[in-house]
Design a protein around this motif. Structure first.
Motif, PDB file in Angstrom:
ATOM      1  N   GLU A  15      35.563  89.848  37.067  1.00  0.00           N
ATOM      2  CA  GLU A  15      35.394  91.051  36.249  1.00  0.00           C
ATOM      3  C   GLU A  15      36.134  92.253  36.822  1.00  0.00           C
ATOM      4  O   GLU A  15      36.479  93.176  36.095  1.00  0.00           O
ATOM      5  N   ASN A  16      36.418  92.244  38.115  1.00  0.00           N
ATOM      6  CA  ASN A  16      37.179  93.326  38.741  1.00  0.00           C
ATOM      7  C   ASN A  16      38.655  93.299  38.354  1.00  0.00           C
ATOM      8  O   ASN A  16      39.390  94.237  38.650  1.00  0.00           O
ATOM      9  N   GLU A  17      39.107  92.228  37.715  1.00  0.00           N
ATOM     10  CA  GLU A  17      40.498  92.095  37.294  1.00  0.00           C
ATOM     11  C   GLU A  17      40.723  92.565  35.853  1.00  0.00           C
ATOM     12  O   GLU A  17      41.854  92.589  35.372  1.00  0.00           O
ATOM     13  N   ILE A  18      39.647  92.933  35.165  1.00  0.00           N
ATOM     14  CA  ILE A  18      39.762  93.364  33.768  1.00  0.00           C
ATOM     15  C   ILE A  18      40.489  94.701  33.693  1.00  0.00           C
ATOM     16  O   ILE A  18      40.184  95.629  34.434  1.00  0.00           O
ATOM     17  N   ILE A  19      41.454  94.771  32.783  1.00  0.00           N
ATOM     18  CA  ILE A  19      42.223  95.997  32.544  1.00  0.00           C
ATOM     19  C   ILE A  19      41.663  96.648  31.295  1.00  0.00           C
ATOM     20  O   ILE A  19      41.564  96.010  30.244  1.00  0.00           O
ATOM     21  N   LYS A  32      39.764  96.466  23.808  1.00  0.00           N
ATOM     22  CA  LYS A  32      39.907  97.413  24.907  1.00  0.00           C
ATOM     23  C   LYS A  32      39.897  96.773  26.292  1.00  0.00           C
ATOM     24  O   LYS A  32      40.162  97.449  27.276  1.00  0.00           O
ATOM     25  N   LYS A  33      39.618  95.477  26.361  1.00  0.00           N
ATOM     26  CA  LYS A  33      39.547  94.815  27.666  1.00  0.00           C
ATOM     27  C   LYS A  33      40.417  93.559  27.667  1.00  0.00           C
ATOM     28  O   LYS A  33      40.241  92.667  26.833  1.00  0.00           O
ATOM     29  N   PHE A  34      41.323  93.522  28.635  1.00  0.00           N
ATOM     30  CA  PHE A  34      42.271  92.419  28.761  1.00  0.00           C
ATOM     31  C   PHE A  34      42.339  91.961  30.209  1.00  0.00           C
ATOM     32  O   PHE A  34      41.944  92.681  31.124  1.00  0.00           O
ATOM     33  N   ILE A  35      42.873  90.783  30.379  1.00  0.00           N
ATOM     34  CA  ILE A  35      43.138  90.247  31.711  1.00  0.00           C
ATOM     35  C   ILE A  35      44.584  89.758  31.707  1.00  0.00           C
ATOM     36  O   ILE A  35      45.079  89.287  30.686  1.00  0.00           O
ATOM     37  N   LEU A  36      45.247  89.907  32.820  1.00  0.00           N
ATOM     38  CA  LEU A  36      46.624  89.451  32.954  1.00  0.00           C
ATOM     39  C   LEU A  36      46.619  88.108  33.658  1.00  0.00           C
ATOM     40  O   LEU A  36      46.117  87.991  34.785  1.00  0.00           O
ATOM     41  N   LEU A  37      47.148  87.090  32.986  1.00  0.00           N
ATOM     42  CA  LEU A  37      47.152  85.725  33.516  1.00  0.00           C
ATOM     43  C   LEU A  37      48.587  85.228  33.620  1.00  0.00           C
ATOM     44  O   LEU A  37      49.362  85.390  32.670  1.00  0.00           O
ATOM     45  N   HIS A 117      47.472  99.364  38.197  1.00  0.00           N
ATOM     46  CA  HIS A 117      46.793  98.166  38.702  1.00  0.00           C
ATOM     47  C   HIS A 117      45.692  98.502  39.712  1.00  0.00           C
ATOM     48  O   HIS A 117      44.783  97.702  39.905  1.00  0.00           O
ATOM     49  N   LYS A 118      45.733  99.670  40.323  1.00  0.00           N
ATOM     50  CA  LYS A 118      44.658 100.051  41.258  1.00  0.00           C
ATOM     51  C   LYS A 118      43.399 100.472  40.512  1.00  0.00           C
ATOM     52  O   LYS A 118      42.298 100.134  40.907  1.00  0.00           O
ATOM     53  N   LYS A 119      43.565 101.215  39.416  1.00  0.00           N
ATOM     54  CA  LYS A 119      42.421 101.700  38.633  1.00  0.00           C
ATOM     55  C   LYS A 119      42.054 100.741  37.501  1.00  0.00           C
ATOM     56  O   LYS A 119      41.051 100.930  36.826  1.00  0.00           O
TER      57      LYS A 119
END
Length: 149
Positions: A15-19, A32-37, A117-119
């Motif tokens: 969940e900490n990887e969600i953008i 509004k919520k994505f993940i980069l794979l 990517h930090k925030k």
């Protein structure tokens, strides 16, 4: 967290990887919520996958892979929205339109996706630069360089 994805099937994500995209993406304002794979280990391409909608996964690539001299300036408002304090915190991606052949595929250089990517904040920025197309040929730069040889 377990999610179903368009290209990778069912996967577990951190969940900490969600953008988070505060305003969604143009055409997808509720997403509004994505993940980069990563597409795969050897590929420069990734998938920007919605964590809510299985069918919503965009093939993305770093635009500098396609066009070495790609450049743009973020507005102060865009920097504020993304909480950018250091240029090294930025990841720039462009959405691909994948055709039957990669040679016929295009990239949307007119609307890059900027990620802090930090925030873990993202925004798709619409550029008003006629130099860039929404359908920039993936191999245009490679072909141009080939003609120079």
């Amino acid at each position: 967290m377990l999610i179903e994805t368009k290209y990778h099937g069912e996967i577990t994500i951190d969940e900490n990887e969600i953008i988070k995209f505060q305003n969604g993406l143009p055409g997808f304002i509720t997403e509004k919520k994505f993940i980069l794979l990563p597409l795969d280990k050897e590929s420069p391409f990734s998938i920007l996958q919605s964590i809510v909608t299985t069918e919503l996964g965009f093939v993305v690539v770093n635009p500098f892979y396609i066009k070495k001299d790609y450049e743009f300036v973020l507005t102060d408002g865009e920097k504020e929205t993304l909480q950018i304090t250091n240029v090294e915190d930025i990841v720039v991606l462009t959405i691909m339109t994948v055709k039957d052949s990669l040679k016929n595929s295009t990239a949307n250089l007119q609307a890059p996706i900027i990620i802090n990517h930090k925030k873990r904040l993202g925004k798709q920025v619409i550029l008003n630069n006629p130099k860039y197309s929404v359908r920039y040929p993936l191999y245009a730069e490679l072909e141009k360089n080939k003609d120079v040889r």
